[in-house]
Motif scaffolding. Structure first.
Motif, PDB file in Angstrom:
ATOM      1  N   GLU A   1      -0.623   3.455  -8.247  1.00  0.00           N
ATOM      2  CA  GLU A   1      -1.686   3.935  -7.349  1.00  0.00           C
ATOM      3  C   GLU A   1      -1.405   5.317  -7.115  1.00  0.00           C
ATOM      4  O   GLU A   1      -0.456   5.813  -6.598  1.00  0.00           O
ATOM      5  CB  GLU A   1      -1.724   3.256  -6.084  1.00  0.00           C
ATOM      6  CG  GLU A   1      -2.750   3.602  -5.103  1.00  0.00           C
ATOM      7  CD  GLU A   1      -2.716   2.767  -3.999  1.00  0.00           C
ATOM      8  OE1 GLU A   1      -2.747   3.171  -2.696  1.00  0.00           O
ATOM      9  OE2 GLU A   1      -2.124   1.705  -4.026  1.00  0.00           O
TER      10      GLU A   1
ATOM     11  N   GLY B   1       0.769  -1.204   0.185  1.00  0.00           N
ATOM     12  CA  GLY B   1       0.038  -0.102  -0.079  1.00  0.00           C
ATOM     13  C   GLY B   1       0.730   1.368   0.098  1.00  0.00           C
ATOM     14  O   GLY B   1       2.015   1.128  -0.457  1.00  0.00           O
ATOM     15  N   LEU B   2       0.237   2.222   0.510  1.00  0.00           N
ATOM     16  CA  LEU B   2       1.057   3.653   0.428  1.00  0.00           C
ATOM     17  C   LEU B   2       2.139   3.680   1.514  1.00  0.00           C
ATOM     18  O   LEU B   2       1.755   2.861   2.675  1.00  0.00           O
ATOM     19  CB  LEU B   2       0.060   4.802   0.842  1.00  0.00           C
ATOM     20  CG  LEU B   2      -1.055   4.966  -0.331  1.00  0.00           C
ATOM     21  CD1 LEU B   2      -1.954   6.038  -0.073  1.00  0.00           C
ATOM     22  CD2 LEU B   2      -0.350   5.437  -1.547  1.00  0.00           C
TER      23      LEU B   2
ATOM     24  N   LEU C   1      -2.540   9.130  -5.644  1.00  0.00           N
ATOM     25  CA  LEU C   1      -2.824   9.683  -4.182  1.00  0.00           C
ATOM     26  C   LEU C   1      -3.788  10.684  -4.676  1.00  0.00           C
ATOM     27  O   LEU C   1      -4.101  11.223  -5.583  1.00  0.00           O
ATOM     28  CB  LEU C   1      -1.626  10.360  -3.852  1.00  0.00           C
ATOM     29  CG  LEU C   1      -0.464   9.374  -3.550  1.00  0.00           C
ATOM     30  CD1 LEU C   1       0.782  10.235  -3.320  1.00  0.00           C
ATOM     31  CD2 LEU C   1      -0.573   8.434  -2.531  1.00  0.00           C
TER      32      LEU C   1
ATOM     33  N   GLY D   1       2.903   5.298  -3.806  1.00  0.00           N
ATOM     34  CA  GLY D   1       2.177   4.196  -3.831  1.00  0.00           C
ATOM     35  C   GLY D   1       2.474   3.075  -4.813  1.00  0.00           C
ATOM     36  O   GLY D   1       3.235   3.660  -6.078  1.00  0.00           O
TER      37      GLY D   1
END
Length: 197
Positions: A183, A102-103, A185, A179
């Motif tokens: 991914e 994940g982040l 933000l 990310g």
């Protein structure tokens, strides 16, 4: 206490199934990633196979979650992140998150670059958000050569060749959110007001 443990173990199967569906992974793909047979994975998810450490560790790695998340372990008290600094290529990385996958959040400390330092741009999977806390940073991003000052933000796809440098004269610090796999933000900077003079 024994009833609580039994209930926690019984909840592992549905949690594993939900996590796999959330990630869009098939049992076959998961078996390839973990080395656990499809039948064992299926029995774990249905609750007919007891979860063991030997089975849960590779699953936690495959899903990039902490082991306690798979078994819904209770919180352990102190929430402070006490990560050790990592130094790579002279840059100090202070991890601000401890959850794998994940982040990820880091504070980066950049010493001034040598005038003859490496300017080679890198690419990798992911999406990055960079906020300059102090000093100045030079962002080489594809064909762009940008200077960012304290308070400025840059957001970019890390599959674009890039390199972050510190033109000096002093140390520069930045907050970086990263990310995986493109991914994005959900943080956006407002555009600068244009002069209509």
């Amino acid at each position: 206490m024994a009833n609580e443990d039994t209930a926690a173990l019984a909840a592992v199967g549905p949690r594993l199934r939900a996590l796999r569906h959330q990630r869009g992974t098939t049992l076959t793909q998961l078996a390839d990633l973990t080395g656990i047979s499809v039948s064992t994975l299926s029995r774990l998810e249905s609750g007919t196979r007891k979860p063991t450490l030997e089975l849960l560790l590779p699953l936690a790695r495959a899903y990039q979650v902490q082991l306690d998340e798979l078994v819904d372990a209770p919180a352990t008290g102190d929430p402070r992140v006490r990560s050790k600094p990592i130094v790579m290529h002279g840059i100090t990385f202070l991890p601000l998150t401890r959850r794998p996958g994940g982040l990820q959040a880091f504070k980066l400390i950049f010493p001034p670059d040598a005038p003859t330092g490496d300017r080679t741009q890198q690419t990798h999977e992911g999406y990055e958000w960079l906020y300059v806390l102090s000093g100045r940073l030079r962002l080489l991003l594809g064909e762009n050569d940008l200077t960012l000052i304290s308070g400025e933000v840059a957001e970019f796809d890390t599959r674009i060749p890039h390199r972050i440098l510190n033109p000096g004269p002093g140390t520069a610090e930045a907050l970086v959110l990263f990310g995986p796999q493109g991914e994005r933000l959900h943080v956006r900077a407002r555009p600068a007001a244009s002069d209509k003079g």
